[in-house]
Design a protein around this motif. Structure first.
Motif, PDB file in Angstrom:
ATOM      1  N   LEU A  58      59.318 -10.423 -12.264  1.00 35.17           N
ATOM      2  CA  LEU A  58      58.613 -11.166 -13.302  1.00 35.17           C
ATOM      3  C   LEU A  58      58.114 -10.185 -14.351  1.00 35.17           C
ATOM      4  N   ALA A  59      58.457 -10.421 -15.602  1.00 35.23           N
ATOM      5  CA  ALA A  59      57.979  -9.569 -16.692  1.00 35.23           C
ATOM      6  C   ALA A  59      56.495  -9.802 -16.941  1.00 35.23           C
ATOM      7  N   ALA A  60      55.852  -8.807 -17.505  1.00 28.99           N
ATOM      8  CA  ALA A  60      54.445  -8.945 -17.875  1.00 28.99           C
ATOM      9  C   ALA A  60      54.279 -10.027 -18.931  1.00 28.99           C
ATOM     10  N   GLY A  61      53.084 -10.611 -18.971  1.00 27.39           N
ATOM     11  CA  GLY A  61      52.767 -11.603 -19.977  1.00 27.39           C
ATOM     12  C   GLY A  61      52.473 -12.971 -19.415  1.00 27.39           C
ATOM     13  N   LEU A  62      53.076 -13.319 -18.289  1.00 28.45           N
ATOM     14  CA  LEU A  62      52.800 -14.622 -17.691  1.00 28.45           C
ATOM     15  C   LEU A  62      51.435 -14.604 -17.011  1.00 28.45           C
ATOM     16  N   ASP A  63      51.228 -13.636 -16.127  1.00 24.91           N
ATOM     17  CA  ASP A  63      49.962 -13.525 -15.408  1.00 24.91           C
ATOM     18  C   ASP A  63      49.195 -12.320 -15.951  1.00 24.91           C
ATOM     19  N   LYS A  64      48.596 -12.498 -17.102  1.00 24.07           N
ATOM     20  CA  LYS A  64      47.944 -11.384 -17.786  1.00 24.07           C
ATOM     21  C   LYS A  64      46.798 -10.782 -16.975  1.00 24.07           C
ATOM     22  N   ASP A  65      46.051 -11.620 -16.255  1.00 22.26           N
ATOM     23  CA  ASP A  65      44.836 -11.180 -15.592  1.00 22.26           C
ATOM     24  C   ASP A  65      44.954 -11.108 -14.067  1.00 22.26           C
ATOM     25  N   ALA A  66      46.174 -11.067 -13.554  1.00 22.47           N
ATOM     26  CA  ALA A  66      46.401 -10.938 -12.110  1.00 22.47           C
ATOM     27  C   ALA A  66      45.690 -12.038 -11.329  1.00 22.47           C
ATOM     28  N   GLU A  67      45.810 -13.264 -11.813  1.00 20.22           N
ATOM     29  CA  GLU A  67      45.160 -14.406 -11.171  1.00 20.22           C
ATOM     30  C   GLU A  67      46.043 -15.087 -10.133  1.00 20.22           C
ATOM     31  N   ALA A  68      47.354 -14.963 -10.268  1.00 20.30           N
ATOM     32  CA  ALA A  68      48.264 -15.799  -9.480  1.00 20.30           C
ATOM     33  C   ALA A  68      49.351 -14.985  -8.787  1.00 20.30           C
ATOM     34  N   VAL A  69      49.026 -13.760  -8.406  1.00 23.10           N
ATOM     35  CA  VAL A  69      50.043 -12.859  -7.868  1.00 23.10           C
ATOM     36  C   VAL A  69      50.680 -13.421  -6.597  1.00 23.10           C
ATOM     37  N   ALA A  70      49.873 -13.912  -5.659  1.00 17.66           N
ATOM     38  CA  ALA A  70      50.424 -14.434  -4.407  1.00 17.66           C
ATOM     39  C   ALA A  70      51.352 -15.614  -4.663  1.00 17.66           C
ATOM     40  N   GLY A  71      50.930 -16.530  -5.541  1.00 19.72           N
ATOM     41  CA  GLY A  71      51.776 -17.675  -5.849  1.00 19.72           C
ATOM     42  C   GLY A  71      53.068 -17.275  -6.531  1.00 19.72           C
ATOM     43  N   LEU A  72      53.022 -16.252  -7.383  1.00 15.38           N
ATOM     44  CA  LEU A  72      54.228 -15.795  -8.077  1.00 15.38           C
ATOM     45  C   LEU A  72      55.206 -15.142  -7.110  1.00 15.38           C
ATOM     46  N   PHE A  73      54.715 -14.349  -6.187  1.00 16.73           N
ATOM     47  CA  PHE A  73      55.621 -13.826  -5.159  1.00 16.73           C
ATOM     48  C   PHE A  73      56.240 -14.969  -4.363  1.00 16.73           C
ATOM     49  N   GLY A  74      55.489 -16.063  -4.223  1.00 14.37           N
ATOM     50  CA  GLY A  74      56.010 -17.224  -3.521  1.00 14.37           C
ATOM     51  C   GLY A  74      57.194 -17.882  -4.196  1.00 14.37           C
ATOM     52  N   LEU A  75      57.421 -17.581  -5.480  1.00 13.83           N
ATOM     53  CA  LEU A  75      58.591 -18.112  -6.177  1.00 13.83           C
ATOM     54  C   LEU A  75      59.856 -17.327  -5.838  1.00 13.83           C
ATOM     55  N   GLY A  76      59.702 -16.214  -5.136  1.00 15.73           N
ATOM     56  CA  GLY A  76      60.866 -15.447  -4.719  1.00 15.73           C
ATOM     57  C   GLY A  76      61.098 -14.153  -5.466  1.00 15.73           C
ATOM     58  N   PHE A  77      60.182 -13.775  -6.350  1.00 16.44           N
ATOM     59  CA  PHE A  77      60.336 -12.518  -7.081  1.00 16.44           C
ATOM     60  C   PHE A  77      60.262 -11.321  -6.137  1.00 16.44           C
ATOM     61  N   GLY A  78      61.126 -10.331  -6.380  1.00 13.81           N
ATOM     62  CA  GLY A  78      61.016  -9.084  -5.649  1.00 13.81           C
ATOM     63  C   GLY A  78      59.917  -8.200  -6.193  1.00 13.81           C
ATOM     64  N   SER A  79      59.553  -8.425  -7.468  1.00 14.83           N
ATOM     65  CA  SER A  79      58.462  -7.693  -8.091  1.00 14.83           C
ATOM     66  C   SER A  79      57.760  -8.600  -9.084  1.00 14.83           C
ATOM     67  N   VAL A  80      56.480  -8.361  -9.249  1.00 20.81           N
ATOM     68  CA  VAL A  80      55.656  -9.100 -10.198  1.00 20.81           C
ATOM     69  C   VAL A  80      54.885  -8.074 -11.013  1.00 20.81           C
ATOM     70  N   GLU A  81      54.946  -8.201 -12.343  1.00 23.18           N
ATOM     71  CA  GLU A  81      54.225  -7.290 -13.226  1.00 23.18           C
ATOM     72  C   GLU A  81      53.134  -8.068 -13.943  1.00 23.18           C
TER      73      GLU A  81
END
Length: 331
Positions: A58-81
């Motif tokens: 996931l590119a930076a910009g969607l979760d600017k404030d690190a609020e939803a990191v666990a949920g974003l990994f739940g979408l299947g991303f190998g990395s979240v920025e």
């Protein structure tokens, strides 16, 4: 569009929809999303000593404030920025500042590094449960800073203990003068300070994100500065201020353009970066990636990893897993 949740979000203006998406992902993560069990790790990639479970980030910009990191990994991303994060909180530019170009499957934003400051975001990162994916923290300078190099160094120093990697963002078009830092000798000064700021027991990998609007000489200069200052990977690229032919009524809005119209430019700049680097610097491709076929094209063109963001708006939250499955099917 074909994705029910997207249809609901499209009833809202773009920034309200973005906020609702973050809130939903935050809730999903908070109630115990079993993200470790649904992440596809059959296509691991190693960069700078980090093992990415799969090449879709996931590119930076969607979760600017690190609020939803666990949920974003739940979408299947190998990395979240997460990010971009600045030393001090700032509201960003005036609204409206985020626009969907539906006919073009594109987005224009002029957000301006709106975030709650790096300290509050890092507190959320520190409280995260153990994660299986790789977490990147993207750092930048405050708009009104008198010492932008110092802002980056401070961001790196603060993020280093918690991040798996840190991205230096000097390529956003929405902070006046920021892109000037992509040119030498300014870039050398900045990267030297960032490199020094991460030294210690944990030498967190440092990535550099450049704009797709750099010419060949600019790309070559950025790559040489990155290599000289021990940067571990290059992200190609951020949003563009150029305007290919667009159909939407929002086409004339100022800001960075992302999504499908960026595809050919981003792919071309990846190839230029591959040729200029000669394999000396791992490359991560971003911009217009919305399918397994396009992800495969980027990997074949020299990318070790790819990042997506705007495509989620039009292709839905299942896109990361669809891309990973598609890559696995192609071997």
């Amino acid at each position: 569009m074909g994705y029910p949740f997207q249809s609901v979000l499209f009833l809202l203006d773009a920034e309200r929809a973005h906020r609702l998406a973050i809130t939903s992902l935050k809730l999903w993560g908070a109630i115990g999303t079993p993200f470790a069990s649904i992440m596809d790790a059959s296509h691991p990639v190693e960069i700078a000593g980090l093992v990415f479970p799969n090449p879709i980030g996931l590119a930076a910009g969607l979760d600017k404030d690190a609020e939803a990191v666990a949920g974003l990994f739940g979408l299947g991303f190998g990395s979240v920025e997460v990010g971009t994060l600045t030393p001090r909180p700032q509201p960003g530019n005036r609204r409206p500042r985020l626009f969907r170009l539906v006919e073009d499957e594109a987005v224009i934003n002029r957000m301006g590094f709106n975030n709650g400051g790096i300290d509050s975001a890092l507190a959320r990162v520190a409280a995260l449960p153990k994660r299986r994916g790789v977490l990147g923290i993207n750092v930048g300078a405050n708009k009104d800073s008198d010492d932008r190099v110092g802002d980056y160094a401070l961001g790196v120093a603060k993020a280093a203990p918690l991040a798996d990697y840190i991205t230096i963002n000097v390529s956003s078009p929405n902070t006046p003068g920021l892109r000037d830092l992509q040119s030498r000798p300014a870039l050398d000064e900045l990267l030297a300070a960032a490199d020094a700021a991460r030294k210690g027991e944990k030498r967190t990998p440092l990535f550099l994100k450049i704009a797709p609007d750099l010419d060949r000489a600019g790309i070559e200069g950025a790559i040489r500065a990155a290599i000289d200052n021990h940067v571990d990977a290059l992200i190609v690229s951020n949003t563009t201020i150029s305007r290919p032919p667009l159909q939407s009524t929002h086409a004339a809005e100022t800001g960075g353009l992302s999504g499908a119209p960026l595809r050919e430019l981003a792919r071309a700049k990846l190839i230029e970066a591959r040729e200029a680097s000669g394999g000396a610097l791992p490359l991560i491709s971003a911009g217009g990636i919305d399918s397994p076929d396009e992800a495969r094209r980027r990997i074949d063109a020299g990318a070790r990893l790819v990042q997506i963001y705007s495509a989620l708006v039009y292709k839905g939250a299942g896109l990361p897993r669809r891309i990973v499955r598609g890559l696995n099917a192609r071997g």
